[in-house]
Design a protein around this motif. Structure first.
Motif, PDB file in Angstrom:
ATOM      1  N   ASP A  73      40.143 -35.147   6.030  1.00 37.32           N
ATOM      2  CA  ASP A  73      41.561 -34.923   6.317  1.00 37.32           C
ATOM      3  C   ASP A  73      42.032 -35.681   7.558  1.00 37.32           C
ATOM      4  O   ASP A  73      43.130 -35.448   8.051  1.00 37.32           O
ATOM      5  CB  ASP A  73      41.848 -33.433   6.494  1.00 37.32           C
ATOM      6  CG  ASP A  73      41.057 -32.803   7.632  1.00 37.32           C
ATOM      7  OD1 ASP A  73      40.207 -33.501   8.215  1.00 37.32           O
ATOM      8  OD2 ASP A  73      41.278 -31.606   7.921  1.00 37.32           O
ATOM      9  N   ARG A  74      41.236 -36.610   8.050  1.00 32.39           N
ATOM     10  CA  ARG A  74      41.632 -37.413   9.208  1.00 32.39           C
ATOM     11  C   ARG A  74      42.834 -38.272   8.854  1.00 32.39           C
ATOM     12  O   ARG A  74      42.837 -39.001   7.856  1.00 32.39           O
ATOM     13  CB  ARG A  74      40.470 -38.287   9.664  1.00 32.39           C
ATOM     14  CG  ARG A  74      40.780 -39.129  10.913  1.00 32.39           C
ATOM     15  CD  ARG A  74      39.545 -39.873  11.373  1.00 32.39           C
ATOM     16  NE  ARG A  74      39.765 -40.555  12.638  1.00 32.39           N
ATOM     17  CZ  ARG A  74      38.805 -41.209  13.312  1.00 32.39           C
ATOM     18  NH1 ARG A  74      37.578 -41.250  12.825  1.00 32.39           N
ATOM     19  NH2 ARG A  74      39.077 -41.788  14.468  1.00 32.39           N
ATOM     20  N   ALA A  75      43.873 -38.198   9.659  1.00 32.61           N
ATOM     21  CA  ALA A  75      45.071 -39.002   9.419  1.00 32.61           C
ATOM     22  C   ALA A  75      44.728 -40.482   9.534  1.00 32.61           C
ATOM     23  O   ALA A  75      43.877 -40.887  10.330  1.00 32.61           O
ATOM     24  CB  ALA A  75      46.158 -38.621  10.405  1.00 32.61           C
ATOM     25  N   THR A  81      48.528 -41.871   5.527  1.00 39.77           N
ATOM     26  CA  THR A  81      48.083 -40.575   5.039  1.00 39.77           C
ATOM     27  C   THR A  81      47.839 -39.609   6.198  1.00 39.77           C
ATOM     28  O   THR A  81      47.526 -40.015   7.306  1.00 39.77           O
ATOM     29  CB  THR A  81      46.785 -40.703   4.234  1.00 39.77           C
ATOM     30  OG1 THR A  81      45.766 -41.297   5.062  1.00 39.77           O
ATOM     31  CG2 THR A  81      47.000 -41.587   3.018  1.00 39.77           C
ATOM     32  N   GLY A  82      47.961 -38.325   5.927  1.00 36.75           N
ATOM     33  CA  GLY A  82      47.700 -37.311   6.939  1.00 36.75           C
ATOM     34  C   GLY A  82      48.936 -36.965   7.740  1.00 36.75           C
ATOM     35  O   GLY A  82      49.991 -37.585   7.616  1.00 36.75           O
ATOM     36  N   GLU A  83      48.787 -35.961   8.578  1.00 34.24           N
ATOM     37  CA  GLU A  83      49.913 -35.404   9.330  1.00 34.24           C
ATOM     38  C   GLU A  83      50.278 -36.271  10.525  1.00 34.24           C
ATOM     39  O   GLU A  83      49.418 -36.728  11.277  1.00 34.24           O
ATOM     40  CB  GLU A  83      49.547 -33.997   9.820  1.00 34.24           C
ATOM     41  CG  GLU A  83      50.661 -33.304  10.592  1.00 34.24           C
ATOM     42  CD  GLU A  83      50.244 -31.942  11.113  1.00 34.24           C
ATOM     43  OE1 GLU A  83      51.112 -31.242  11.666  1.00 34.24           O
ATOM     44  OE2 GLU A  83      49.053 -31.574  10.970  1.00 34.24           O
ATOM     45  N   PRO A  94      44.020 -40.257  14.970  1.00 31.95           N
ATOM     46  CA  PRO A  94      44.306 -40.890  13.681  1.00 31.95           C
ATOM     47  C   PRO A  94      43.672 -42.272  13.591  1.00 31.95           C
ATOM     48  O   PRO A  94      43.722 -43.057  14.530  1.00 31.95           O
ATOM     49  CB  PRO A  94      45.835 -40.977  13.668  1.00 31.95           C
ATOM     50  CG  PRO A  94      46.282 -39.855  14.553  1.00 31.95           C
ATOM     51  CD  PRO A  94      45.257 -39.806  15.648  1.00 31.95           C
TER      52      PRO A  94
END
Length: 227
Positions: A73-75, A81-83, A94
């Motif tokens: 889940d690493r941006a 992608t990712g938060e 990130p």
């Protein structure tokens, strides 16, 4: 962000060396930067940064595992992608891949086994210019486990290359042509600098004092990560 508009605002406000510059908002406002542990009589201001400290620390950062750093889940700023969020100490930095001056590329996750000093800057930002000798001095110190990357935000590459060549800096210069990486590293002002230890943010700085003070501050943070 419109570079010419930001320049015009800076001129109207009389922004000087060692004054932080508006980065993402398109405005330059008065405020102060982090409170250094070093005693200093320098007067320092930054854009959209509160008068209180903008430096953050974490004693447990070094204990964060590579498994957490490399989680799925690493941006990723390059992939989009990712938060996108305001980053704090303890967050996984990130990932991104960026073009470097000289023609090569730099992928942050390739250096998850090292300390990365990551800086966001622009040629029109006085404080950014003022602290750059600190990065050159740190490079000349010869740390085997340190990588330095200064990312220029949304300027023409030729302008940046001429600036760097004229001053003779040899540390890594990256080009965030469209501001995509900066979107994953949001800040109210530049210079914006992060110490990243094994992929995890260890310290965050907004604004800058004189380069000698910044050198001592960054060196202390780097030594803390490596020892």
């Amino acid at each position: 962000m419109k570079k010419k508009a930001l320049k015009a605002v800076a001129v109207m406000l009389g922004i000087t060396l060692l004054t932080g510059c508006g980065a993402n908002s398109g405005e330059v406002n008065d405020a102060t930067v982090f409170e250094s542990e070093q005693d200093s009589e320098s007067d320092v201001t930054a854009a959209n940064v509160s008068e209180d400290t903008e430096e953050t620390t974490a004693e447990d950062t070094k204990e964060t595992t590579a498994e957490n750093t490399n989680s799925g889940d690493r941006a990723n700023a390059t992939l989009g992608t990712g938060e996108k969020k305001e980053l704090s100490v303890g967050d996984t930095a990130p990932d991104f891949t960026i073009d470097l001056k000289g023609g090569s590329t730099f992928t942050l996750s390739d250096y998850d086994d090292k300390v990365v000093l990551l800086n966001f800057w622009a040629t029109w930002c006085g404080p950014c210019q003022g602290e750059m000798p600190a990065f050159e001095k740190l490079k000349s110190d010869g740390y085997a486990d340190l990588e330095i990357l200064c990312i220029d935000i949304m300027e023409e590459r030729g302008v940046v290359e001429s600036f760097i060549d004229e001053l003779g800096y040899t540390f890594n210069i990256g080009f965030d042509d469209e501001g995509k990486i900066a979107e994953y590293y949001p800040t109210d002002g530049i210079p914006y600098t992060l110490v990243i230890n094994k992929g995890v943010i260890s310290k965050v700085y907004v604004g800058a004092y004189d380069w000698e003070t910044q050198y001592k501050e960054y060196k202390s943070a780097i030594d803390e990560c490596l020892n």
